[in-house]
Design an enzyme around this catalytic site. Structure first.
Site, PDB file in Angstrom:
ATOM      1  CD1 TRP A 284       0.406  -0.843   2.904  1.00 26.04           C
ATOM      2  CD2 TRP A 284      -0.027   1.405   2.948  1.00 26.04           C
ATOM      3  NE1 TRP A 284       0.895  -0.593   4.207  1.00 26.04           N
ATOM      4  CE2 TRP A 284       0.443   0.983   4.449  1.00 26.04           C
ATOM      5  CE3 TRP A 284      -0.230   2.585   3.558  1.00 26.04           C
ATOM      6  CZ2 TRP A 284       0.734   2.188   5.512  1.00 26.04           C
ATOM      7  CZ3 TRP A 284      -0.508   3.826   3.883  1.00 26.04           C
ATOM      8  CH2 TRP A 284       1.006   3.031   5.464  1.00 26.04           C
ATOM      9  CG  ASP A 285       4.693   1.593   0.927  1.00 23.84           C
ATOM     10  OD1 ASP A 285       5.336   0.544   0.391  1.00 23.84           O
ATOM     11  OD2 ASP A 285       5.356   0.390   1.880  1.00 23.84           O
TER      12      ASP A 285
ATOM     13  CD  GLU B 242       2.781  -3.974   8.934  1.00 22.92           C
ATOM     14  OE1 GLU B 242       4.123  -4.171   9.814  1.00 22.92           O
ATOM     15  OE2 GLU B 242       3.066  -3.135   7.911  1.00 22.92           O
TER      16      GLU B 242
ATOM     17  CE  LYS C 282       6.629  -2.948  11.986  1.00 26.21           C
ATOM     18  NZ  LYS C 282       5.725  -4.133  11.189  1.00 26.21           N
ATOM     19  CD  GLN C 283       3.594   0.642   9.906  1.00 30.00           C
ATOM     20  OE1 GLN C 283       3.773  -0.657  10.430  1.00 30.00           O
ATOM     21  NE2 GLN C 283       3.266   1.224   8.089  1.00 30.00           N
TER      22      GLN C 283
END
Length: 795
Positions: A362-363, A489, A593-594
């Site tokens: 997706w990034d 995640e 996580k992000q």
């Protein structure tokens, strides 16, 4: 990362070099010095192919299939995986000097330097070597992967005798079935990847050779051809081919002042549909065109292409030489990942290494395509056309999941889902809205109505249908999307992830607007007024969880009520957390996580007030550990927007460090293309304050020390908008086209070609105290863990 390592790259504004004789960490340099054009990629392996840690020649879209065994299978699990493989490698040139093989580990190495030039698009290597027998030679090799000839790569290889005449032999090879790093411990997975290519045919004609192979399971045909132009004394040349090794042998006498010069040109093609003869004809025709053009013209065209790219894309920063290098390195790598991909994906590692098995995620749409949209829009269009070409597979996946519309894969090479872990794969449905967001950004920035009618509208319609099928209405007429995974995640299978919901909302509204603009196309795709109205109604009713007691948006419903992770009891060596703690524990705690909610603040900024943005940013800073390379850029952007400029600069330095300094010790298998794209985003959207709004682009530029000035360019409907920022004012100028209306803080400016406008920067409101991060996870603390020579470069 080992302490005390002395392996920083040279700092240069338009390139990156390495000049030590130390041969440690070869794989890292092989990644940094990789050349590609989006179709073919060569890792920065030394010409002679040895020493080498991770050999790599890749063709975008060429992969081998392997089984995906499960201890406990389930409905809808993918039954086959896909892994990038090494195609036959034509970059190898071995040298013997008076029968002694040139090897940087033998004899005496007087000089060994590699330099990647961002303006010429070439990797140059200079070597001064004395053989064990005392024969001394200088070797200069320059290689490029052409940005103007899609399937072509070339090397100029020059050998000069420095102390007396020598007899040299050059072995110029194409090597098939080079080993990849081990992908999986299970032999059922690894077995098909060990020797994935079977020989089909070999053809030799003088200095030219063509070899054809086929992948054993995915049945992809690959053709690689090479040819040579040689200048020197007493030259003899022969070529022979076997199943896995094709070799041109060149012998010559080299005297001081009379070097041996070889230009090796290599062509690469693949197909699943062409006949053997047609594929051979294609690769040989493209090779012949490049050979006839010659080395000098290949280099000239490469430079001209890059001059055009940099005329808009270049970001200049004054006050930090290393940051200047980092942003140009990042832009160059983003360009290399996509320039000539042409209806292919943009893998997470580009074509710089085998990491992530060559998959795209997706990034690509969320991080890489925004950069390409504003700097190289034709590459963004081709990446979106690739998604459109996989639409039938996405429809099939949605049908398999008992949903409507299209469900694009979490990770893939050819459009089929390759993730065997459904909590982070199948239910990470936000990938579909990320694709739709990229379509909307591209069409708004370019005005490309042909693409919009041909591909864009269909992508938006099918993803909009997915959201309607995926969600549910409650008794209060609020629309919820349950059981999904957002960008973070360390959370999975949550309800009403804010990023997912707001991106789905944009998807639904964009589909409705595009269907109204093109009623004939919408009708052809089965869309009626009732469906358009349903999209609008669903978007307006989208749930956006908010914690009233704490005054912040929730990353997902109930997230702020979870127990917080015990950061004080977590040791530095226990990061990344997923390597040391079970996922079930991560999933039920407040730990990020992000960037996830913070990513929503960036992508859906018009859905939040300035006060809500500042409060949410401060809250989630305390929870975000940045165990992903994607996080620091998003945190930098929002930190700059809320006025914490020093923190934004710390995050920018971290984003710029991730690959150049191998901050996470994980680039041996390739660079992080999305994280590199984030360096541009941090400068342009963060410090440049560029936001996409319903009224067009708005800017709110502010600089942080040590920067004293910055400039950048973006492409808008065929013209270049150039933005020049100083601490007190910003100058805007366009080079062509009709007047352009932009926002500058709370002002509106109308730009016309040839008339720059300089607007003052208002005083920065007090943002309050800088937010804190989890113990040991502040960007300055992570920087301090690097070797002294690396950390000091940022001070």
């Amino acid at each position: 990362m080992p302490a005390g390592r002395d392996d920083a790259f040279d700092v240069s504004p338009w390139g990156i070099g390495w000049s030590t004789r130390d041969q440690a960490r070869l794989a890292r340099r092989e990644s940094v010095f990789a050349l590609s054009n989006g179709h073919v990629g060569w890792r920065g392996v030394v010409d002679e192919g040895d020493p080498c840690e991770v050999p790599g020649t890749y063709l975008n879209g060429v992969f081998e299939e392997h089984p995906m065994p499960y201890a406990e299978g389930g409905y809808g699990y993918p039954d086959a995986g896909q892994s990038v493989i090494n195609v036959p490698d034509g970059s190898v040139i071995r040298l013997l000097v008076d029968d002694e093989p040139f090897d940087i580990r033998a004899g005496r190495l007087e000089q060994h330097r590699q330099h990647l030039d961002f303006r010429s698009g070439t990797l140059r290597r200079d070597v001064s070597w004395i053989s064990p027998a005392g024969r001394s030679v200088d070797i200069r090799s320059t290689r490029l992967v052409s940005l103007t000839h899609r399937c072509v790569a070339a090397i100029e290889y020059v050998v000069t005798a420095t102390s007396g005449p020598v007899d040299v032999t050059v072995l110029s090879d194409i090597v098939a079935n080079e080993p990849l790093p081990k992908v999986h411990h299970d032999d059922r997975v690894q077995g098909p990847l060990n020797r994935p290519l079977e020989p089909v045919a070999q053809h030799v004609a003088g200095s030219r050779a063509t070899v054809l192979h086929r992948t054993r399971r995915s049945r992809i045909d690959v053709a690689v051809a090479m040819d040579h132009a040689v200048d020197g004394e007493h030259v003899a040349l022969t070529t022979e081919a076997t199943e896995d090794l094709t070799r041109t042998t060149i012998t010559a006498r080299v005297r001081p002042g009379v070097p041996l010069r070889i230009v090796k040109t290599v062509g690469h093609e693949w197909s699943r549909s062409l006949s053997e003869g047609a594929l051979r004809d294609r690769v040989e025709a493209n090779l012949a065109t490049a050979v006839n053009l010659g080395w000098d013209d290949l280099c000239r065209q490469q430079r001209e292409y890059l001059d055009r790219f940099w005329a808009c894309a270049d970001v200049t920063v004054e006050g930090d030489a290393r940051l200047q290098q980092a942003v140009r390195f990042a832009l160059f790598q983003v360009l290399q990942s996509a320039a000539r991909a042409e209806m292919r994906s943009i893998p997470g590692k580009g074509l710089t290494g085998p990491g992530y098995e060559g998959h795209t995620f997706w990034d690509a749409e969320a991080y890489v395509l925004p950069v390409l949209t504003y700097t190289l829009p034709e590459a963004a269009r081709e990446a979106l056309r690739w998604r459109h070409a996989t639409l039938d597979r996405a429809r099939q996946r949605a049908e398999q999941l008992h949903l409507a519309g299209a469900a694009f894969p979490w990770r893939t090479i050819d459009g089929r889902e390759c993730s065997g872990y459904w909590p982070a794969g199948t239910i990470a449905f936000h990938v579909n809205a990320d694709i739709a967001d990229a379509v909307l950004r591209y069409t708004a920035a370019t005005g490309d109505r042909e693409f919009e009618r041909d591909a864009g509208i269909e992508l938006l319609i099918e993803t909009a249908r997915l959201w309607v099928a995926l969600g549910r209405w409650d008794e209060n007429a609020v629309f919820h999307i349950d059981g999904v995974t957002g960008p973070d995640e360390y959370s999975a299978m949550v309800n009403d992830n804010v990023f997912t919901n707001l991106m789905a909302q944009r998807n639904l509204r964009g589909a409705a607007a595009m269907a109204r603009r093109h009623p004939d196309r919408a009708d052809a795709l089965g869309v009626d007024q009732d469906e358009i109205a349903a999209w609008t109604l669903t978007a307006d009713a989208m749930a956006v969880p908010f914690d009233v007691e704490r005054g912040v948006h929730q990353q997902s419903a109930g997230f702020t009520e979870r127990e917080r992770w015990n950061f004080d009891a977590t040791a530095p060596e226990q990061y990344p957390l997923h390597d040391h703690f079970p996922y079930f524990d991560l999933y039920r705690k407040q730990v990020v996580k992000q960037a996830d909610l913070v990513l929503a603040l960036q992508f859906a900024h018009e859905s939040f007030t300035a006060e809500e943005t500042a409060r949410a940013f401060a809250y989630y800073e305390q929870l975000t550990v940045r165990d992903s390379s994607l996080s620091s850029a998003a945190q930098a952007v929002v930190a700059a927007w809320v006025g914490h400029l020093d923190l934004a600069m710390d995050y920018l330095r971290e984003a710029a460090t991730i690959d150049l300094d191998d901050l996470r010790d994980d680039i041996d298998d390739g660079l992080h293309v999305a994280a590199l794209a984030g360096v541009w985003t941090t400068l342009v959207s963060g410090f440049g304050g560029m936001r996409e709004t319903a009224a067009g682009l708005r800017f709110a530029p502010r600089l942080a020390e040590p920067l004293t000035a910055m400039s950048f360019g973006v492409r808008l409907e065929g013209r270049i908008l150039r933005v020049e920022v100083t601490p007190d004012a910003t100058t805007y100028r366009i080079d062509a086209g009709p007047p352009l209306t932009i926002g500058h803080f709370d002002e509106v400016a109308v730009l016309v070609p040839g008339v720059p406008q300089t607007l003052a920067t208002p005083e920065l409101p007090d943002p309050g105290p800088a937010p804190s991060q989890p113990k040991g996870r502040a960007p300055r603390e992570l920087l301090a863990q690097q070797p002294a020579n690396v950390a000091s470069a940022w001070r």
